[in-house]
Design a protein around this motif. Structure first.
Motif, PDB file in Angstrom:
ATOM      1  N   SER A  72       0.806  -1.219   0.000  1.00  0.00           N
ATOM      2  CA  SER A  72       0.000   0.000   0.000  1.00  0.00           C
ATOM      3  C   SER A  72       0.841   1.272   0.000  1.00  0.00           C
ATOM      4  O   SER A  72       0.297   2.365  -0.108  1.00  0.00           O
ATOM      5  N   TYR A  73       2.152   1.141   0.084  1.00  0.00           N
ATOM      6  CA  TYR A  73       3.041   2.308   0.094  1.00  0.00           C
ATOM      7  C   TYR A  73       3.792   2.502  -1.228  1.00  0.00           C
ATOM      8  O   TYR A  73       4.489   3.483  -1.397  1.00  0.00           O
ATOM      9  N   GLY A  85      -1.764   0.045   5.720  1.00  0.00           N
ATOM     10  CA  GLY A  85      -0.535   0.397   6.406  1.00  0.00           C
ATOM     11  C   GLY A  85      -0.464  -0.180   7.804  1.00  0.00           C
ATOM     12  O   GLY A  85       0.560  -0.672   8.231  1.00  0.00           O
ATOM     13  N   ALA A  86      -1.549  -0.145   8.545  1.00  0.00           N
ATOM     14  CA  ALA A  86      -1.554  -0.619   9.925  1.00  0.00           C
ATOM     15  C   ALA A  86      -1.259  -2.115  10.004  1.00  0.00           C
ATOM     16  O   ALA A  86      -0.748  -2.583  10.999  1.00  0.00           O
ATOM     17  N   ASP A  93       7.484  -3.915  18.729  1.00  0.00           N
ATOM     18  CA  ASP A  93       7.433  -2.461  18.648  1.00  0.00           C
ATOM     19  C   ASP A  93       8.773  -1.914  18.160  1.00  0.00           C
ATOM     20  O   ASP A  93       9.830  -2.304  18.650  1.00  0.00           O
ATOM     21  N   ILE A  94       8.735  -0.985  17.211  1.00  0.00           N
ATOM     22  CA  ILE A  94       9.965  -0.412  16.656  1.00  0.00           C
ATOM     23  C   ILE A  94      10.351   0.910  17.319  1.00  0.00           C
ATOM     24  O   ILE A  94      11.414   1.451  17.026  1.00  0.00           O
ATOM     25  N   GLN A  95       9.508   1.408  18.201  1.00  0.00           N
ATOM     26  CA  GLN A  95       9.765   2.705  18.843  1.00  0.00           C
ATOM     27  C   GLN A  95      11.136   2.722  19.517  1.00  0.00           C
ATOM     28  O   GLN A  95      11.446   1.857  20.339  1.00  0.00           O
ATOM     29  N   ASP A  96      11.971   3.698  19.162  1.00  0.00           N
ATOM     30  CA  ASP A  96      13.308   3.897  19.732  1.00  0.00           C
ATOM     31  C   ASP A  96      14.248   2.704  19.540  1.00  0.00           C
ATOM     32  O   ASP A  96      15.219   2.558  20.280  1.00  0.00           O
ATOM     33  N   ASP A 121       5.208   5.316   9.706  1.00  0.00           N
ATOM     34  CA  ASP A 121       3.783   5.333  10.071  1.00  0.00           C
ATOM     35  C   ASP A 121       3.495   4.469  11.291  1.00  0.00           C
ATOM     36  O   ASP A 121       2.500   4.668  11.973  1.00  0.00           O
ATOM     37  N   LEU A 122       4.363   3.505  11.580  1.00  0.00           N
ATOM     38  CA  LEU A 122       4.135   2.565  12.678  1.00  0.00           C
ATOM     39  C   LEU A 122       4.894   2.910  13.954  1.00  0.00           C
ATOM     40  O   LEU A 122       4.731   2.246  14.963  1.00  0.00           O
TER      41      LEU A 122
END
Length: 180
Positions: A72-73, A85-86, A93-96, A121-122
């Motif tokens: 979708s990207y 996308g979701a 989790d990819i945060q940090d 986006d995630l």
């Protein structure tokens, strides 16, 4: 029209490239702490998994592996709804985190651009690094891999096909050229 095929990496060469890239990742990042391997569907997923195995063998610590569907990207297809996308990431989790984005072949850079859009986006990774098995050149975007298995200068008339046992019958990289 004839086609000429040439195997440029066999199973042994692919294994060696994976081991070298794993060592380069560990050296550049001073270990594997906070690292996640994300493979771009399809063969990038298996490339990421194999790199994570090598790193685990070297460091004795598992590295999480995820997969990314960038459909979708992509800028060459009609945009799928926001729900696409979701659902595009199957990973912790990819945060940090330090994300090592993995793909089999780097060509124009458009697939990698789409993958980075999907990742952002995630969540907000601390860093994104790019590992590819083959870099064939012909970039259309300013994207450069951090880790490369093999640089293969090609013409636009040539194609690179990566075959991995998990999807195909063998491990090899083949270059095909159309002959007139």
């Amino acid at each position: 029209m004839n086609t000429e095929k040439l195997v440029i990496m066999d199973e042994t060469a692919i294994r060696r490239a994976l081991t070298r890239i794993a060592h380069e990742i560990l050296e550049k990042n001073k270990g594997s702490e906070g690292t996640i391997m994300i493979g771009i569907r399809t063969r990038g997923i298996y490339f990421a998994g194999r790199l994570a195995e090598r790193i685990r063998d070297i460091e004795g610590v598992p590295v999480p592996v995820g997969e990314l569907d960038i459909t979708s990207y992509r800028d060459d297809r009609a945009r799928v709804g926001a729900a696409g996308g979701a659902q595009s990431l199957k990973a912790p989790d990819i945060q940090d985190k330090r994300v090592i984005l993995c793909d089999d072949v780097l060509y124009t850079g458009r697939t990698v651009r789409a993958a980075m859009d999907a990742l952002i986006d995630l969540g907000r990774p601390r860093m994104i690094q790019l590992a590819v098995l083959v870099d064939r050149g012909h970039r259309e975007l300013p994207i450069r891999p951090d880790f490369v298995g093999k640089n293969v200068p090609t013409s636009r008339l040539e194609q690179i096909a990566v075959k991995l046992k998990e999807v195909d019958s063998c491990d090899e990289v083949v270059i095909t050229q159309q002959r007139g």
